[in-house]
Design a protein around this motif. Structure first.
Motif, PDB file in Angstrom:
ATOM      1  N   GLN A   1      23.113  -4.796-110.544  1.00 50.52           N
ATOM      2  CA  GLN A   1      21.891  -5.014-111.288  1.00 50.52           C
ATOM      3  C   GLN A   1      20.700  -4.509-110.478  1.00 50.52           C
ATOM      4  N   VAL A   2      19.725  -3.984-111.170  1.00 52.13           N
ATOM      5  CA  VAL A   2      18.513  -3.487-110.541  1.00 52.13           C
ATOM      6  C   VAL A   2      17.371  -4.442-110.850  1.00 52.13           C
ATOM      7  N   GLN A   3      16.610  -4.798-109.842  1.00 49.78           N
ATOM      8  CA  GLN A   3      15.414  -5.616-110.039  1.00 49.78           C
ATOM      9  C   GLN A   3      14.186  -4.704-109.992  1.00 49.78           C
ATOM     10  N   LEU A   4      13.253  -4.957-110.898  1.00 49.33           N
ATOM     11  CA  LEU A   4      12.067  -4.106-111.016  1.00 49.33           C
ATOM     12  C   LEU A   4      10.809  -4.954-110.960  1.00 49.33           C
ATOM     13  N   VAL A   5       9.834  -4.486-110.207  1.00 53.69           N
ATOM     14  CA  VAL A   5       8.557  -5.181-110.104  1.00 53.69           C
ATOM     15  C   VAL A   5       7.442  -4.172-110.336  1.00 53.69           C
ATOM     16  N   GLU A   6       6.657  -4.417-111.406  1.00 51.20           N
ATOM     17  CA  GLU A   6       5.530  -3.531-111.707  1.00 51.20           C
ATOM     18  C   GLU A   6       4.266  -4.059-111.041  1.00 51.20           C
ATOM     19  N   SER A   7       3.348  -3.147-110.795  1.00 54.09           N
ATOM     20  CA  SER A   7       2.031  -3.519-110.288  1.00 54.09           C
ATOM     21  C   SER A   7       1.045  -2.427-110.695  1.00 54.09           C
ATOM     22  N   GLY A   8      -0.241  -2.756-110.556  1.00 54.14           N
ATOM     23  CA  GLY A   8      -1.271  -1.755-110.803  1.00 54.14           C
ATOM     24  C   GLY A   8      -2.033  -1.908-112.097  1.00 54.14           C
ATOM     25  N   GLY A   9      -1.658  -2.875-112.917  1.00 58.97           N
ATOM     26  CA  GLY A   9      -2.390  -3.071-114.156  1.00 58.97           C
ATOM     27  C   GLY A   9      -3.770  -3.651-113.896  1.00 58.97           C
ATOM     28  N   GLY A  10      -4.574  -3.712-114.946  1.00 62.79           N
ATOM     29  CA  GLY A  10      -5.904  -4.273-114.810  1.00 62.79           C
ATOM     30  C   GLY A  10      -6.799  -3.883-115.962  1.00 62.79           C
ATOM     31  N   LEU A  11      -8.076  -4.081-115.742  1.00 63.65           N
ATOM     32  CA  LEU A  11      -9.099  -3.785-116.748  1.00 63.65           C
ATOM     33  C   LEU A  11      -9.806  -2.495-116.365  1.00 63.65           C
ATOM     34  N   VAL A  12      -9.931  -1.586-117.319  1.00 61.58           N
ATOM     35  CA  VAL A  12     -10.580  -0.312-117.062  1.00 61.58           C
ATOM     36  C   VAL A  12     -11.383   0.086-118.294  1.00 61.58           C
ATOM     37  N   GLN A  13     -12.435   0.822-118.089  1.00 59.05           N
ATOM     38  CA  GLN A  13     -13.229   1.305-119.213  1.00 59.05           C
ATOM     39  C   GLN A  13     -12.556   2.505-119.865  1.00 59.05           C
ATOM     40  N   ALA A  14     -12.847   2.689-121.123  1.00 60.35           N
ATOM     41  CA  ALA A  14     -12.318   3.849-121.839  1.00 60.35           C
ATOM     42  C   ALA A  14     -12.707   5.125-121.101  1.00 60.35           C
ATOM     43  N   GLY A  15     -11.750   6.032-121.000  1.00 58.87           N
ATOM     44  CA  GLY A  15     -11.965   7.266-120.260  1.00 58.87           C
ATOM     45  C   GLY A  15     -11.549   7.178-118.805  1.00 58.87           C
ATOM     46  N   GLY A  16     -11.272   5.970-118.353  1.00 55.78           N
ATOM     47  CA  GLY A  16     -10.882   5.776-116.968  1.00 55.78           C
ATOM     48  C   GLY A  16      -9.403   5.989-116.739  1.00 55.78           C
ATOM     49  N   SER A  17      -8.975   5.679-115.511  1.00 55.00           N
ATOM     50  CA  SER A  17      -7.591   5.915-115.094  1.00 55.00           C
ATOM     51  C   SER A  17      -7.017   4.691-114.401  1.00 55.00           C
ATOM     52  N   LEU A  18      -5.715   4.579-114.480  1.00 51.84           N
ATOM     53  CA  LEU A  18      -4.963   3.569-113.745  1.00 51.84           C
ATOM     54  C   LEU A  18      -3.636   4.178-113.351  1.00 51.84           C
ATOM     55  N   ARG A  19      -3.079   3.707-112.247  1.00 52.18           N
ATOM     56  CA  ARG A  19      -1.732   4.101-111.857  1.00 52.18           C
ATOM     57  C   ARG A  19      -0.878   2.851-111.707  1.00 52.18           C
ATOM     58  N   LEU A  20       0.177   2.807-112.475  1.00 52.84           N
ATOM     59  CA  LEU A  20       1.137   1.711-112.391  1.00 52.84           C
ATOM     60  C   LEU A  20       2.280   2.110-111.471  1.00 52.84           C
ATOM     61  N   SER A  21       2.794   1.123-110.772  1.00 53.46           N
ATOM     62  CA  SER A  21       3.950   1.335-109.903  1.00 53.46           C
ATOM     63  C   SER A  21       5.088   0.442-110.360  1.00 53.46           C
ATOM     64  N   CYS A  22       6.293   0.900-110.092  1.00 57.06           N
ATOM     65  CA  CYS A  22       7.487   0.126-110.431  1.00 57.06           C
ATOM     66  C   CYS A  22       8.460   0.253-109.268  1.00 57.06           C
ATOM     67  N   ALA A  23       8.596  -0.823-108.519  1.00 57.41           N
ATOM     68  CA  ALA A  23       9.463  -0.824-107.352  1.00 57.41           C
ATOM     69  C   ALA A  23      10.836  -1.362-107.726  1.00 57.41           C
ATOM     70  N   ALA A  24      11.857  -0.597-107.397  1.00 59.66           N
ATOM     71  CA  ALA A  24      13.231  -0.976-107.725  1.00 59.66           C
ATOM     72  C   ALA A  24      13.946  -1.484-106.481  1.00 59.66           C
ATOM     73  N   SER A  25      14.753  -2.507-106.672  1.00 61.25           N
ATOM     74  CA  SER A  25      15.585  -3.024-105.589  1.00 61.25           C
ATOM     75  C   SER A  25      16.942  -3.399-106.159  1.00 61.25           C
ATOM     76  N   GLY A  26      17.834  -3.834-105.298  1.00 61.76           N
ATOM     77  CA  GLY A  26      19.180  -4.124-105.753  1.00 61.76           C
ATOM     78  C   GLY A  26      19.995  -2.846-105.788  1.00 61.76           C
ATOM     79  N   ARG A  27      20.672  -2.588-106.896  1.00 63.06           N
ATOM     80  CA  ARG A  27      21.532  -1.415-107.021  1.00 63.06           C
ATOM     81  C   ARG A  27      20.723  -0.190-107.451  1.00 63.06           C
ATOM     82  N   ALA A  28      19.688   0.131-106.668  1.00 57.50           N
ATOM     83  CA  ALA A  28      18.826   1.252-107.018  1.00 57.50           C
ATOM     84  C   ALA A  28      19.578   2.578-107.032  1.00 57.50           C
ATOM     85  N   SER A  29      20.661   2.674-106.285  1.00 56.13           N
ATOM     86  CA  SER A  29      21.428   3.917-106.248  1.00 56.13           C
ATOM     87  C   SER A  29      22.107   4.207-107.584  1.00 56.13           C
ATOM     88  N   SER A  30      22.175   3.202-108.454  1.00 60.88           N
ATOM     89  CA  SER A  30      22.828   3.395-109.752  1.00 60.88           C
ATOM     90  C   SER A  30      21.875   3.909-110.818  1.00 60.88           C
TER      91      SER A  30
END
Length: 118
Positions: A1-30
């Motif tokens: 099983q793979v565990q996933l943790v997202e981060s990087g969300g938030g509040l932004v004005q229209a026209g702006g940018s955000l970058r989300l991350s998703c860190a995988a652990s566990g059986r990441a090789s699968s």
């Protein structure tokens, strides 16, 4: 099983940018691919795009083409969703997911809220 943790969300004005991350652990090789999905209030979850974990090829939903970019860092077992030119209709909880085969996503992260103010 793979565990996933997202981060990087938030509040932004229209026209702006955000970058989300998703860190995988566990059986990441699968991992065969990492996908991104989103769910807005009162709406069904929808597909945003995915990246092949080995080759790096990407595919996007039509409504994000040219604005969103999916990338990965295999050394860190982390995927990214770069979102530019954000619109109020992009407001949603964003989820990453992984799967062991093409078209299959069987591990889902907890989601991260993205709110775009107009």
């Amino acid at each position: 099983q793979v565990q996933l943790v997202e981060s990087g969300g938030g509040l932004v004005q229209a026209g702006g940018s955000l970058r989300l991350s998703c860190a995988a652990s566990g059986r990441a090789s699968s991992i065969y691919a990492m996908g991104w999905f989103r769910q807005a209030p009162g709406k069904e979850r929808e597909f945003v795009g995915h990246i092949n974990w080995r080759g790096g090829s990407t595919y996007y939903a039509e409504f994000v083409k040219g604005r969103f970019t999916i990338s990965k860092d295999n050394a860190k077992n982390t995927g990214y969703l770069q979102m530019n030119s954000l619109k109020s209709e992009d407001t949603a909880v964003y989820y990453c997911a992984t799967g062991p085969n093409s078209g299959v996503f069987d591990s889902l992260g907890q989601g991260t809220q993205v709110t775009v103010s107009s």
